[in-house]
Design a protein around this motif. Sequence first.
Motif, PDB file in Angstrom:
ATOM      1  N   ASN A  28     -24.076 -14.482  41.122  1.00 54.62           N
ATOM      2  CA  ASN A  28     -24.385 -13.186  41.734  1.00 54.62           C
ATOM      3  C   ASN A  28     -25.818 -13.163  42.250  1.00 54.62           C
ATOM      4  N   SER A  29     -26.055 -12.285  43.219  1.00 54.05           N
ATOM      5  CA  SER A  29     -27.406 -12.146  43.780  1.00 54.05           C
ATOM      6  C   SER A  29     -28.034 -10.806  43.390  1.00 54.05           C
ATOM      7  N   GLY A  30     -27.633 -10.288  42.229  1.00 56.99           N
ATOM      8  CA  GLY A  30     -28.256  -9.087  41.704  1.00 56.99           C
ATOM      9  C   GLY A  30     -27.344  -7.885  41.700  1.00 56.99           C
ATOM     10  N   MET A  31     -27.925  -6.783  41.298  1.00 65.63           N
ATOM     11  CA  MET A  31     -27.186  -5.527  41.198  1.00 65.63           C
ATOM     12  C   MET A  31     -28.083  -4.395  41.678  1.00 65.63           C
ATOM     13  N   SER A  32     -27.463  -3.261  41.989  1.00 70.72           N
ATOM     14  CA  SER A  32     -28.279  -2.128  42.423  1.00 70.72           C
ATOM     15  C   SER A  32     -27.588  -0.812  42.129  1.00 70.72           C
ATOM     16  N   LEU A  33     -28.410   0.189  41.998  1.00 66.53           N
ATOM     17  CA  LEU A  33     -28.006   1.585  41.967  1.00 66.53           C
ATOM     18  C   LEU A  33     -28.633   2.191  43.213  1.00 66.53           C
ATOM     19  N   GLN A  34     -27.840   2.828  44.074  1.00 69.67           N
ATOM     20  CA  GLN A  34     -28.304   3.159  45.428  1.00 69.67           C
ATOM     21  C   GLN A  34     -29.611   3.922  45.473  1.00 69.67           C
ATOM     22  N   TRP A  35     -29.837   4.886  44.624  1.00 70.51           N
ATOM     23  CA  TRP A  35     -31.067   5.678  44.752  1.00 70.51           C
ATOM     24  C   TRP A  35     -32.297   4.955  44.210  1.00 70.51           C
ATOM     25  N   ILE A  36     -32.094   3.871  43.470  1.00 71.08           N
ATOM     26  CA  ILE A  36     -33.228   3.050  43.028  1.00 71.08           C
ATOM     27  C   ILE A  36     -33.606   2.064  44.125  1.00 71.08           C
ATOM     28  N   SER A  37     -32.638   1.622  44.908  1.00 71.83           N
ATOM     29  CA  SER A  37     -32.888   0.504  45.828  1.00 71.83           C
ATOM     30  C   SER A  37     -32.785   0.874  47.295  1.00 71.83           C
ATOM     31  N   TRP A  38     -33.306   1.995  47.689  1.00 77.35           N
ATOM     32  CA  TRP A  38     -33.292   2.344  49.110  1.00 77.35           C
ATOM     33  C   TRP A  38     -33.995   1.261  49.925  1.00 77.35           C
ATOM     34  N   ASP A  39     -34.968   0.585  49.312  1.00 73.25           N
ATOM     35  CA  ASP A  39     -35.726  -0.446  50.032  1.00 73.25           C
ATOM     36  C   ASP A  39     -35.065  -1.822  49.927  1.00 73.25           C
ATOM     37  N   ASN A  40     -33.823  -1.868  49.459  1.00 75.46           N
ATOM     38  CA  ASN A  40     -33.039  -3.098  49.390  1.00 75.46           C
ATOM     39  C   ASN A  40     -33.478  -4.048  48.279  1.00 75.46           C
ATOM     40  N   SER A  41     -34.285  -3.594  47.318  1.00 75.81           N
ATOM     41  CA  SER A  41     -34.616  -4.445  46.180  1.00 75.81           C
ATOM     42  C   SER A  41     -33.476  -4.356  45.172  1.00 75.81           C
ATOM     43  N   ARG A  42     -33.219  -5.451  44.503  1.00 75.38           N
ATOM     44  CA  ARG A  42     -32.109  -5.514  43.562  1.00 75.38           C
ATOM     45  C   ARG A  42     -32.613  -5.849  42.172  1.00 75.38           C
ATOM     46  N   GLY A  43     -31.838  -5.434  41.201  1.00 78.76           N
ATOM     47  CA  GLY A  43     -32.115  -5.803  39.829  1.00 78.76           C
ATOM     48  C   GLY A  43     -31.480  -7.146  39.516  1.00 78.76           C
ATOM     49  N   LEU A 129     -24.016  14.421  41.497  1.00 83.44           N
ATOM     50  CA  LEU A 129     -24.360  13.267  42.322  1.00 83.44           C
ATOM     51  C   LEU A 129     -23.409  12.106  42.075  1.00 83.44           C
ATOM     52  N   THR A 130     -23.254  11.262  43.075  1.00 83.62           N
ATOM     53  CA  THR A 130     -22.430  10.066  42.971  1.00 83.62           C
ATOM     54  C   THR A 130     -23.352   8.869  42.828  1.00 83.62           C
ATOM     55  N   ASP A 131     -23.057   8.025  41.855  1.00 85.00           N
ATOM     56  CA  ASP A 131     -23.860   6.828  41.618  1.00 85.00           C
ATOM     57  C   ASP A 131     -23.083   5.597  42.060  1.00 85.00           C
ATOM     58  N   TYR A 132     -23.638   4.858  43.020  1.00 86.20           N
ATOM     59  CA  TYR A 132     -23.020   3.619  43.491  1.00 86.20           C
ATOM     60  C   TYR A 132     -23.703   2.469  42.776  1.00 86.20           C
ATOM     61  N   VAL A 133     -23.014   1.902  41.785  1.00 85.76           N
ATOM     62  CA  VAL A 133     -23.508   0.721  41.076  1.00 85.76           C
ATOM     63  C   VAL A 133     -22.794  -0.474  41.676  1.00 85.76           C
ATOM     64  N   ASP A 134     -23.558  -1.393  42.273  1.00 86.85           N
ATOM     65  CA  ASP A 134     -23.011  -2.553  42.973  1.00 86.85           C
ATOM     66  C   ASP A 134     -23.513  -3.846  42.357  1.00 86.85           C
ATOM     67  N   ILE A 135     -22.630  -4.853  42.329  1.00 81.70           N
ATOM     68  CA  ILE A 135     -22.985  -6.199  41.901  1.00 81.70           C
ATOM     69  C   ILE A 135     -22.694  -7.118  43.086  1.00 81.70           C
TER      70      ILE A 135
END
Length: 137
Positions: A28-43, A129-135
């Motif tokens: 995998n190339s990381g994960m994100s929660l949309q409102w944390i990663s507006w700048d396209n940074s991933r966890g 609110l809707t949380d988009y958690v993506d891997i």
Amino acid sequence: MVRPPAAESPVQRTEVLDRGALNRLRRNSGMSLQWISWDNSRGHLRVEERDGLVLLRGTQQQRNGPGRLEIDGVVLRIDRTSFVFRGRIDIHQAPGDRAECPRSGDLHFRVTGSRRYWRMQEMETCGRLTDYVDIYF
């Protein structure tokens, strides 16, 4: 007499129905929660395998802010387009009036269309609110 619900049975082994999907999860190339990663940074999401069980653990921290996403649990089943995760997904310092948003139990991730990520299907909780958690893979 009302009986309490049966406890979730312990997971012995991850059911792998598609080895290619498991390999994508491993790399995998990381994960994100949309409102944390507006700048396209991933966890970062770490995938470990122990005695036939696929374990996931990861964190994403909001840059210049208090927001944080944490994932910790096991993959019960993985196929070509989806997987079932059992564990915890915690959202800390969520925007609006939802400071903390813990989730636990069985959660479903799915790839749709030509997307290059699995998205958690249980998107709404803790307020409106809707949380988009993506891997990502």
